[in-house]
Enzyme design. Structure first.
Site, PDB file in Angstrom:
ATOM      1  N   GLY A   1       0.817  -1.220   0.000  1.00 22.73           N
ATOM      2  CA  GLY A   1       0.000   0.000   0.000  1.00 22.73           C
ATOM      3  C   GLY A   1       0.842   1.258   0.000  1.00 22.73           C
ATOM      4  N   LYS A   2       1.941   1.226   0.717  1.00 24.69           N
ATOM      5  CA  LYS A   2       2.881   2.371   0.733  1.00 24.69           C
ATOM      6  C   LYS A   2       3.492   2.552  -0.649  1.00 24.69           C
ATOM      7  CE  LYS A   2       7.368   3.711   2.709  1.00 24.69           C
ATOM      8  NZ  LYS A   2       8.487   3.267   3.595  1.00 24.69           N
TER       9      LYS A   2
ATOM     10  N   SER B   1      -4.067 -11.945  -4.561  1.00 24.00           N
ATOM     11  CA  SER B   1      -2.818 -12.685  -4.358  1.00 24.00           C
ATOM     12  C   SER B   1      -2.804 -13.815  -5.374  1.00 24.00           C
ATOM     13  CB  SER B   1      -2.803 -13.285  -2.945  1.00 24.00           C
ATOM     14  OG  SER B   1      -1.831 -14.327  -2.835  1.00 24.00           O
TER      15      SER B   1
ATOM     16  N   TYR C   1      -7.104 -17.625   4.189  1.00 27.95           N
ATOM     17  CA  TYR C   1      -6.501 -16.546   3.390  1.00 27.95           C
ATOM     18  C   TYR C   1      -6.766 -16.824   1.912  1.00 27.95           C
ATOM     19  CZ  TYR C   1      -2.826 -13.467   1.535  1.00 27.95           C
ATOM     20  OH  TYR C   1      -2.136 -12.484   0.843  1.00 27.95           O
TER      21      TYR C   1
ATOM     22  N   ALA D   1      -9.210 -18.496   0.645  1.00 29.54           N
ATOM     23  CA  ALA D   1     -10.634 -18.250   0.375  1.00 29.54           C
ATOM     24  C   ALA D   1     -10.909 -16.762   0.204  1.00 29.54           C
ATOM     25  CB  ALA D   1     -11.479 -18.815   1.522  1.00 29.54           C
TER      26      ALA D   1
ATOM     27  N   LYS E   1      -8.902 -14.429  -0.795  1.00 31.65           N
ATOM     28  CA  LYS E   1      -8.309 -13.904  -2.021  1.00 31.65           C
ATOM     29  C   LYS E   1      -9.035 -14.427  -3.264  1.00 31.65           C
ATOM     30  CE  LYS E   1      -5.390 -11.290   0.063  1.00 31.65           C
ATOM     31  NZ  LYS E   1      -5.534  -9.821   0.030  1.00 31.65           N
TER      32      LYS E   1
ATOM     33  N   VAL F   1       5.808 -11.210  -1.687  1.00 34.66           N
ATOM     34  CA  VAL F   1       6.355  -9.860  -1.715  1.00 34.66           C
ATOM     35  C   VAL F   1       7.022  -9.579  -0.374  1.00 34.66           C
ATOM     36  CG1 VAL F   1       5.864  -7.421  -2.185  1.00 34.66           C
ATOM     37  CG2 VAL F   1       4.399  -9.192  -3.183  1.00 34.66           C
TER      38      VAL F   1
ATOM     39  N   THR G   1       7.356  -7.983   2.462  1.00 38.75           N
ATOM     40  CA  THR G   1       6.711  -7.011   3.354  1.00 38.75           C
ATOM     41  C   THR G   1       6.533  -7.639   4.724  1.00 38.75           C
ATOM     42  OG1 THR G   1       4.448  -7.784   3.020  1.00 38.75           O
ATOM     43  CG2 THR G   1       5.327  -6.203   1.395  1.00 38.75           C
TER      44      THR G   1
HETATM   45  N1  LIG Z   1       3.300  -9.747   1.103  1.00 34.64           N
HETATM   46  C1  LIG Z   1       2.905 -10.670   0.238  1.00 34.64           C
HETATM   47  O1  LIG Z   1       3.594 -11.676  -0.031  1.00 34.64           O
HETATM   48  C2  LIG Z   1       1.600 -10.495  -0.479  1.00 34.64           C
HETATM   49  C3  LIG Z   1       1.405 -11.200  -1.661  1.00 34.64           C
HETATM   50  C4  LIG Z   1       0.184 -11.069  -2.329  1.00 34.64           C
HETATM   51  C5  LIG Z   1      -0.797 -10.234  -1.824  1.00 34.64           C
HETATM   52  N2  LIG Z   1      -0.571  -9.559  -0.668  1.00 34.64           N
HETATM   53  C6  LIG Z   1      -1.648  -8.674  -0.187  1.00 34.64           C
HETATM   54  O2  LIG Z   1      -1.192  -7.325  -0.273  1.00 34.64           O
HETATM   55  C7  LIG Z   1      -1.932  -6.512   0.645  1.00 34.64           C
HETATM   56  C8  LIG Z   1      -0.972  -5.664   1.451  1.00 34.64           C
HETATM   57  O3  LIG Z   1      -0.185  -6.541   2.231  1.00 34.64           O
HETATM   58  P1  LIG Z   1       1.359  -6.260   2.540  1.00 34.64           P
HETATM   59  O4  LIG Z   1       2.128  -7.436   2.086  1.00 34.64           O
HETATM   60  O5  LIG Z   1       1.723  -4.912   2.061  1.00 34.64           O
HETATM   61  O6  LIG Z   1       1.303  -6.317   4.130  1.00 34.64           O
HETATM   62  P2  LIG Z   1       1.769  -5.282   5.243  1.00 34.64           P
HETATM   63  O7  LIG Z   1       1.441  -5.972   6.529  1.00 34.64           O
HETATM   64  O8  LIG Z   1       3.140  -4.830   4.978  1.00 34.64           O
HETATM   65  O9  LIG Z   1       0.803  -4.019   5.037  1.00 34.64           O
HETATM   66  C9  LIG Z   1      -0.564  -4.132   5.286  1.00 34.64           C
HETATM   67  C10 LIG Z   1      -1.072  -2.757   5.687  1.00 34.64           C
HETATM   68  O10 LIG Z   1      -2.488  -2.866   5.903  1.00 34.64           O
HETATM   69  C11 LIG Z   1      -2.801  -2.257   7.144  1.00 34.64           C
HETATM   70  N3  LIG Z   1      -4.014  -2.856   7.716  1.00 34.64           N
HETATM   71  C12 LIG Z   1      -4.130  -4.082   8.292  1.00 34.64           C
HETATM   72  N4  LIG Z   1      -5.388  -4.271   8.725  1.00 34.64           N
HETATM   73  C13 LIG Z   1      -6.088  -3.134   8.430  1.00 34.64           C
HETATM   74  C14 LIG Z   1      -7.426  -2.717   8.620  1.00 34.64           C
HETATM   75  N5  LIG Z   1      -8.304  -3.507   9.259  1.00 34.64           N
HETATM   76  N6  LIG Z   1      -7.795  -1.493   8.154  1.00 34.64           N
HETATM   77  C15 LIG Z   1      -6.898  -0.688   7.546  1.00 34.64           C
HETATM   78  N7  LIG Z   1      -5.601  -1.014   7.328  1.00 34.64           N
HETATM   79  C16 LIG Z   1      -5.213  -2.240   7.769  1.00 34.64           C
HETATM   80  C17 LIG Z   1      -1.582  -2.495   8.025  1.00 34.64           C
HETATM   81  O11 LIG Z   1      -1.544  -1.569   9.102  1.00 34.64           O
HETATM   82  C18 LIG Z   1      -0.459  -2.272   7.015  1.00 34.64           C
HETATM   83  O12 LIG Z   1      -0.099  -0.914   6.917  1.00 34.64           O
HETATM   84  C19 LIG Z   1      -2.750  -7.508   1.486  1.00 34.64           C
HETATM   85  O13 LIG Z   1      -4.076  -7.551   0.987  1.00 34.64           O
HETATM   86  C20 LIG Z   1      -2.075  -8.850   1.230  1.00 34.64           C
HETATM   87  O14 LIG Z   1      -2.951  -9.938   1.388  1.00 34.64           O
HETATM   88  C21 LIG Z   1       0.596  -9.640   0.019  1.00 34.64           C
HETATM   89  C1  LIG Z   2       2.478 -17.419   4.053  1.00 36.15           C
HETATM   90  C2  LIG Z   2       1.794 -16.878   2.835  1.00 36.15           C
HETATM   91  C3  LIG Z   2       2.503 -15.625   2.424  1.00 36.15           C
HETATM   92  C4  LIG Z   2       2.002 -14.707   1.630  1.00 36.15           C
HETATM   93  C5  LIG Z   2       0.651 -14.794   1.005  1.00 36.15           C
HETATM   94  C6  LIG Z   2       0.721 -13.971  -0.221  1.00 36.15           C
HETATM   95  O1  LIG Z   2      -0.541 -13.686  -0.715  1.00 36.15           O
HETATM   96  C7  LIG Z   2       1.603 -14.642  -1.242  1.00 36.15           C
HETATM   97  C8  LIG Z   2       1.194 -15.696  -1.957  1.00 36.15           C
HETATM   98  C9  LIG Z   2       2.201 -16.220  -2.894  1.00 36.15           C
HETATM   99  C10 LIG Z   2       2.072 -17.278  -3.628  1.00 36.15           C
HETATM  100  C11 LIG Z   2       0.889 -18.094  -3.654  1.00 36.15           C
HETATM  101  C12 LIG Z   2       0.938 -19.157  -4.509  1.00 36.15           C
HETATM  102  C13 LIG Z   2      -0.195 -20.022  -4.672  1.00 36.15           C
HETATM  103  C14 LIG Z   2       0.010 -21.068  -5.474  1.00 36.15           C
HETATM  104  C15 LIG Z   2      -1.133 -21.960  -5.756  1.00 36.15           C
HETATM  105  O2  LIG Z   2      -1.608 -21.620  -7.032  1.00 36.15           O
HETATM  106  C16 LIG Z   2      -0.703 -23.424  -5.755  1.00 36.15           C
HETATM  107  O3  LIG Z   2      -0.063 -23.632  -6.997  1.00 36.15           O
HETATM  108  C17 LIG Z   2       0.282 -23.711  -4.630  1.00 36.15           C
HETATM  109  C18 LIG Z   2      -0.067 -25.069  -4.013  1.00 36.15           C
HETATM  110  C19 LIG Z   2       0.885 -25.830  -3.506  1.00 36.15           C
HETATM  111  C20 LIG Z   2       2.340 -25.417  -3.614  1.00 36.15           C
HETATM  112  C21 LIG Z   2       3.214 -26.608  -3.434  1.00 36.15           C
HETATM  113  C22 LIG Z   2       4.417 -26.421  -4.352  1.00 36.15           C
HETATM  114  O4  LIG Z   2       4.179 -26.020  -5.523  1.00 36.15           O
HETATM  115  O5  LIG Z   2       5.540 -26.625  -3.893  1.00 36.15           O
END
Ligand SMILES: NC(=O)c1ccc[n+]([C@@H]2O[C@H](COP(=O)([O-])OP(=O)(O)OC[C@H]3O[C@@H](n4cnc5c(N)ncnc54)[C@H](O)[C@@H]3O)[C@@H](O)[C@H]2O)c1
Ligand SMILES: CC/C=C\C[C@H](O)/C=C/C=C\C=C\C=C\[C@@H](O)[C@@H](O)C/C=C\CCC(=O)O
Length: 256
Positions: free
Chosen positions: A18-19, A138, A151, A153, A155, A186, A188
């Site tokens: 978000g930042k 995600s 999580y 579900a 997404k 990512v 974060t």
């Molecule tokens: N980090 C990853 O690997 C990843 C991958 C795919 C998707 N995402 C998604 O990206 C989005 C941002 O996550 P991130 O990785 O930047 O995490 P992060 O924890 O770094 O940032 C999340 C931000 O959301 C804020 N927040 C949490 N609950 C809140 C609420 N109830 N109301 C308002 N703000 C709230 C937190 O204070 C924080 O600033 C999330 O939806 C997450 O599911 C993250």
């Molecule tokens: C702990 C979770 C951290 C962050 C959640 C964030 O949203 C990041 C998600 C990143 C990747 C998600 C991948 C999902 C993959 C599915 O499509 C499926 O292919 C994975 C299922 C099993 C994986 C086993 C393997 O491949 O080794």
């Protein structure tokens, strides 16, 4: 879409993705309203942003996306301050398989709540300016993360909701585009200490660790670049963009 003069609202704007989205939108000329519950992080960020972009192009409002009242007030303050809303990034999200009801409340209900409340200001059929809503899902919105079923579900829900809203908006003439980003891992805060976030599935943390080794990780700016693409490219409506360390891919879904 030229972002000069456009008003964007970003939820979960104080940290992480978000930042990065906030900074990217500011770099491209938008005015950004930052919504978050982490006031400390937000205030630190706001000091930096004000120095870089001036006082009049950013506004922080403490807002919990679980609260209809707080979102409604934040959007009202946005409209009163800047005249309207052109862009909404429903980005706030958590990963907590122990408190799974909170995960649903923030990740899915928060996106639905934010969308419906923003449409009151954006929907052209009710006097709004139109615009674009980009939701943060995600890769777990496209396929199951077996260590995080709730999580996953939420997404999947965000992907489906976004695509359905895109169709409804087009059919009803809202003038609002809807798109969704599906990032992989990512670097974060959300990704820190995954073991503590998986509850009854913590024995599966090694699955995540292996995936991260295999698939690599992104930085938040790379995700923000894709958000900018979906905001500015007015041909993108109902699009789902998967972003991973080796590139990005628009997802084609089975036609119904
Ligand atoms: N980090 C990853 O690997 C990843 C991958 C795919 C998707 N995402 C998604 O990206 C989005 C941002 O996550 P991130 O990785 O930047 O995490 P992060 O924890 O770094 O940032 C999340 C931000 O959301 C804020 N927040 C949490 N609950 C809140 C609420 N109830 N109301 C308002 N703000 C709230 C937190 O204070 C924080 O600033 C999330 O939806 C997450 O599911 C993250
Ligand atoms: C702990 C979770 C951290 C962050 C959640 C964030 O949203 C990041 C998600 C990143 C990747 C998600 C991948 C999902 C993959 C599915 O499509 C499926 O292919 C994975 C299922 C099993 C994986 C086993 C393997 O491949 O080794």
């Amino acid at each position: 879409m030229d972002l000069s003069g456009k008003i964007a609202v970003v939820t979960g704007a104080a940290m992480g993705i978000g930042k990065a989205i906030t900074e990217k939108l500011l770099q491209n000329g938008a005015t950004v309203v930052l919504l978050d519950v982490n006031e400390t992080a937000a205030k630190t960020l706001m000091e930096d942003l004000s120095k870089q972009y001036g006082q009049d192009r950013t506004l922080f409002l403490s807002c919990n996306v679980e609260s209809e009242e707080q979102i409604k007030a934040a959007f009202q303050k946005t409209v009163e301050t800047f005249g309207g809303i052109n862009i909404l990034c429903n980005n706030a999200g958590i990963l907590n398989e122990s408190d799974w009801e909170k995960t649903v409340s923030i990740n899915l209900l928060g996106v639905i709540r934010g969308t419906y409340l923003a449409l009151k200001h954006m929907n052209k059929t009710s006097g709004g300016r139109g615009g674009v809503i980009v939701n943060t899902a995600s890769m777990a919105g496209l396929g199951p993360l077996i260590s995080c079923p709730v999580y996953t579900a939420t997404k999947h829900g965000v992907v489906g909701f976004t695509r359905a809203m895109s169709g409804a908006s087009t059919a009803l003439g809202y003038g609002v585009r809807f798109n969704v980003i599906c990032p992989g891992f990512v670097q974060t805060e959300l990704l820190s200490d995954p073991n503590s976030k998986m509850g009854q599935f913590s024995h599966l943390v090694d699955v995540i660790e292996q995936m991260m080794i295999k698939d690599g990780t992104l930085n938040a700016t790379e995700v923000a670049d894709s958000v900018l693409e979906m905001v500015t490219d007015e041909t993108k409506n109902g699009a789902a963009l998967m972003i991973f360390s080796k590139g990005k891919q628009y997802i084609t879904f089975p036609s119904m």
